[in-house]
Scaffold this active site. Structure first.
Site, short mmCIF file in Angstrom:
data_model
loop_
_atom_site.label_atom_id
_atom_site.label_comp_id
_atom_site.label_asym_id
_atom_site.label_seq_id
_atom_site.Cartn_x
_atom_site.Cartn_y
_atom_site.Cartn_z
N LYS A 31 0.84 -1.20 0.00
CA LYS A 31 0.00 0.00 0.00
C LYS A 31 0.87 1.25 0.00
O LYS A 31 0.65 2.17 -0.80
CB LYS A 31 -0.93 0.01 1.21
CG LYS A 31 -1.77 1.29 1.31
CD LYS A 31 -2.75 1.24 2.46
CE LYS A 31 -2.07 1.41 3.81
NZ LYS A 31 -1.61 2.83 4.02
N ASP A 79 -6.25 1.22 1.07
CA ASP A 79 -6.48 1.62 2.45
C ASP A 79 -7.92 1.33 2.83
O ASP A 79 -8.70 0.81 2.04
CB ASP A 79 -6.11 3.10 2.67
CG ASP A 79 -7.03 4.05 1.93
OD1 ASP A 79 -8.04 3.61 1.35
OD2 ASP A 79 -6.74 5.26 1.93
#
Length: 226
Positions: free
Chosen positions: A147, A166
């Site tokens: 991420k 997220d």
């Protein structure tokens, strides 16, 4: 799951997608403007690129707004480029795990420095394939997972084909029927599987990956940021 539940879920997902497309038409220009700004970052100096990297190192379990405010404080105090972990920690007091993240910043600074000068851009540009670059970042920069590495590359104009998974994005993916449920954890295999689902969803609804991420983020937060 019963057939009635499945039908209701599909109907809900279809309605949500229709609303997303309408929202995209309203947000398209500012979203594209923001992506254009990201593409200009590598034209600036290494200090700005390093600041983006440090921002992404701070983001796990902390809000983007809080993290960028912390980066701004470090820059104002001239500590981002030379501060020791103990000097950084107090200025990261509103960022979760500030002790570990202060160390990550200093380690990254050392890793990307040569003869005392930051050399982030030459390293990024040494990769011809952004997927290989992301793998290198995940494997070699402490504090970066998929991420965070995807987020950093997007913010410097090198990762519009990546998903930044997220909590905001994952929640929306469930609402749109892309995911049956929000995963409790993300292994490399699971992350890449979901990323491919996002890629297919992006093509299906006609919204490019990079724009889709900012769109969903702004849908959740009410603004377009980083």
């Amino acid at each position: 799951m019963s057939s009635n539940s499945s039908s209701q879920q599909r109907s809900t997902g279809t309605t949500a997608i229709s609303e997303l497309k309408q929202f995209y038409e309203k947000q398209k220009d500012p979203v594209q403007k923001r992506l254009h700004e990201f593409r200009q970052v590598l034209e600036r100096d290494d200090h700005d690129v390093f600041a983006e990297l440090c921002f992404c190192l701070l983001t796990p379990q902390s809000s983007a707004k809080t993290c960028w405010a912390a980066i701004t404080r470090l820059k104002e105090k001239s500590l981002l480029l030379k501060g020791a972990p103990g000097e950084l920690e107090p200025l990261l007091n509103d960022v979760r795990f500030n002790e570990s993240k202060a160390k990550y910043i200093v380690q990254a600074r050392q890793q990307f420095s040569k003869n005392g000068d930051l050399q982030v851009k030459p390293h990024l540009r040494s990769f011809v394939n952004n997927y290989e670059l992301r793998e290198w970042l995940v494997e070699n920069v402490n504090g970066l997972g998929y991420k965070e590495a995807s987020h950093f590359l997007r913010n410097v104009g090198l990762g519009e084909e990546f998903a930044i998974l997220d909590r905001h994005i994952l929640r929306n993916l469930k609402d749109f029927g892309v995911l049956p449920e929000i995963p409790t954890s993300l292994t490399k295999k699971r992350y890449l599987e979901i990323e491919e689902k996002v890629r297919r969803f992006s093509r299906q609804i006609g919204i490019p990956m990079g724009e889709l991420d900012l769109l969903l983020w702004s849908k959740e937060t009410g603004w377009i940021f980083k």
